[in-house]
Design a protein around this motif. Structure first.
Motif, PDB file in Angstrom:
ATOM      1  N   GLU A 261     -16.173  25.267  21.015  1.00  0.00           N
ATOM      2  CA  GLU A 261     -17.038  26.586  20.944  1.00  0.00           C
ATOM      3  C   GLU A 261     -16.480  27.592  20.255  1.00  0.00           C
ATOM      4  OE1 GLU A 261     -18.215  29.603  24.701  1.00  0.00           O
ATOM      5  OE2 GLU A 261     -17.014  27.833  25.139  1.00  0.00           O
ATOM      6  N   ASN A 262     -14.942  27.531  20.263  1.00  0.00           N
ATOM      7  CA  ASN A 262     -14.351  28.700  19.529  1.00  0.00           C
ATOM      8  C   ASN A 262     -13.738  28.031  18.066  1.00  0.00           C
ATOM      9  OD1 ASN A 262     -15.209  30.379  21.301  1.00  0.00           O
ATOM     10  ND2 ASN A 262     -13.205  30.285  22.500  1.00  0.00           N
ATOM     11  N   ARG A 263     -13.351  28.899  17.140  1.00  0.00           N
ATOM     12  CA  ARG A 263     -12.860  28.344  15.960  1.00  0.00           C
ATOM     13  C   ARG A 263     -11.820  29.537  15.468  1.00  0.00           C
ATOM     14  NH1 ARG A 263     -15.650  26.055  10.463  1.00  0.00           N
ATOM     15  NH2 ARG A 263     -13.757  25.553   9.220  1.00  0.00           N
ATOM     16  N   ARG A 264     -11.027  29.257  14.811  1.00  0.00           N
ATOM     17  CA  ARG A 264      -9.856  30.058  14.380  1.00  0.00           C
ATOM     18  C   ARG A 264     -10.058  30.397  12.809  1.00  0.00           C
ATOM     19  NH1 ARG A 264      -3.687  28.394  14.525  1.00  0.00           N
ATOM     20  NH2 ARG A 264      -4.452  27.483  12.483  1.00  0.00           N
ATOM     21  N   VAL A 265     -10.114  31.437  12.305  1.00  0.00           N
ATOM     22  CA  VAL A 265     -10.226  32.054  11.099  1.00  0.00           C
ATOM     23  C   VAL A 265      -8.908  32.096  10.505  1.00  0.00           C
ATOM     24  CG1 VAL A 265     -11.113  33.736   9.546  1.00  0.00           C
ATOM     25  CG2 VAL A 265     -12.310  33.016  11.355  1.00  0.00           C
ATOM     26  N   ASP A 266      -8.465  31.576   9.405  1.00  0.00           N
ATOM     27  CA  ASP A 266      -7.061  31.536   8.890  1.00  0.00           C
ATOM     28  C   ASP A 266      -7.292  32.316   7.576  1.00  0.00           C
ATOM     29  OD1 ASP A 266      -6.217  30.301  11.168  1.00  0.00           O
ATOM     30  OD2 ASP A 266      -5.962  28.247   9.801  1.00  0.00           O
ATOM     31  N   LEU A 267      -6.620  33.422   7.589  1.00  0.00           N
ATOM     32  CA  LEU A 267      -6.308  34.098   6.322  1.00  0.00           C
ATOM     33  C   LEU A 267      -4.940  34.664   5.944  1.00  0.00           C
ATOM     34  CD1 LEU A 267      -9.096  37.214   7.489  1.00  0.00           C
ATOM     35  CD2 LEU A 267      -9.497  35.110   6.122  1.00  0.00           C
ATOM     36  N   VAL A 268      -4.726  34.563   4.584  1.00  0.00           N
ATOM     37  CA  VAL A 268      -3.575  35.173   4.247  1.00  0.00           C
ATOM     38  C   VAL A 268      -3.674  36.507   3.396  1.00  0.00           C
ATOM     39  CG1 VAL A 268      -1.503  34.416   2.819  1.00  0.00           C
ATOM     40  CG2 VAL A 268      -2.598  32.709   4.042  1.00  0.00           C
ATOM     41  N   ILE A 269      -2.994  37.364   3.639  1.00  0.00           N
ATOM     42  CA  ILE A 269      -3.286  38.692   3.319  1.00  0.00           C
ATOM     43  C   ILE A 269      -1.754  39.059   2.489  1.00  0.00           C
ATOM     44  CG2 ILE A 269      -3.760  40.997   3.487  1.00  0.00           C
ATOM     45  CD1 ILE A 269      -6.115  39.222   4.146  1.00  0.00           C
ATOM     46  N   GLY A 270      -1.801  39.376   1.502  1.00  0.00           N
ATOM     47  CA  GLY A 270      -0.509  39.653   0.530  1.00  0.00           C
ATOM     48  C   GLY A 270      -0.593  41.320   0.229  1.00  0.00           C
TER      49      GLY A 270
END
Length: 274
Positions: A173-182
């Motif tokens: 039902e849910n999903r994780r958004v993986d971001l890398v911010i520099g």
């Protein structure tokens, strides 16, 4: 006249000997055919009640009917004295030849049955399998139809789908958004985390539970990299991904936090006079 009289005298013996066998063979055939129909309807009902695709349920039910019917015919022929051993051998050899000729199709059918029973993916799921990725449009007994993001249709054999790894992005039902911010090395770590967290708190797609993660992940060559991991509804994954990138960029710009990019400093020294 004597031959006719002899035949008439032997008729009761013939009827008593073979008539009962013929009657038994007819009874076996009728009863066996009836039970073949019963098994067919029962198989179709059980598979349909379990939510198995109607095409697969009908195929398996007809297969059960055929097996019971063939067994009934062999039993009836054996009752009237037909040597069934050779008949069984011929049927077995023919079945083996057909099986070898249709080896690929049978493996696809078996894989299709397994897909319908175990449900690794359903129509409408976004999956990655058999070297392709797309939305499942249809699952048949031999192949699976996928629709890619650019609206191409891909027909993948069921055996290829089941022989490899199936990644189902729509199963949960849910999903994780993986971001890398520099950000730049001169940036304040606490302030950067605060700015990013404020964006996540106000975003329409980010869920409150499970909680998101904002943490310092890496001291890279040219930047301090933060891992940003919010949770969203699976159906909102890509809208959330794109919107969060835009909002975080704008928020960092407003807070005068530098987002570094590859650059080179060139120092020119004065050459000595000739």
């Amino acid at each position: 006249m004597e031959n006719l009289q002899g035949l008439l005298e032997q008729a009761p013996v013939f009827v008593a000997t073979y008539g009962l066998k013929l009657l038994a063979a007819i009874v076996i055939f009728v009863v066996g055919k009836y039970f073949a129909g019963v098994f067919k309807r029962l198989t179709d009902k059980l598979m349909t009640n379990r939510g198995i695709d109607k095409t697969v349920a009908s195929f398996v039910a007809n297969l059960v009917w055929g097996l019971v019917f063939v067994f009934t015919v062999i039993a009836a022929l054996g009752q009237i004295g037909v040597q069934t051993a050779s008949l069984v051998a011929v049927i077995g050899a023919a079945g083996l030849a057909v099986g070898l000729a249709l080896q690929g199709s049978l493996s696809n059918f078996a894989a299709g049955v397994l897909m319908v029973i175990f449900r690794p993916c359903r129509v409408g799921d976004f999956v990655e399998a058999a070297g392709v990725a797309g939305v499942v449009d249809e699952i048949t007994i031999f192949s699976t139809k996928l629709r890619t993001g650019d609206n191409k249709t891909i027909i993948a054999p069921n055996s290829a789908m089941m022989d490899g790894t199936i990644v189902n992005y729509s199963a949960q039902e849910n999903r994780r958004v993986d971001l890398v911010i520099g950000v730049g090395y001169t940036s304040d770590i606490a302030k950067t985390k605060q700015v990013i967290s404020a964006v996540l708190d106000n975003n329409q797609y980010v869920l409150k539970d499970p909680a998101y993660t904002v943490a310092l992940g890496e001291l890279a060559d040219c930047s301090i990299n933060f891992v940003v991991r919010p949770w969203v509804k699976t159906s909102d994954y890509w809208p959330a991904h794109f919107e969060l990138l835009e909002q975080i960029k704008n928020a960092l710009d407003e807070a005068s936090i530098e987002i570094p990019f590859p650059q080179m400093d060139l120092n020119v020294k004065e050459l000595p006079a000739q």
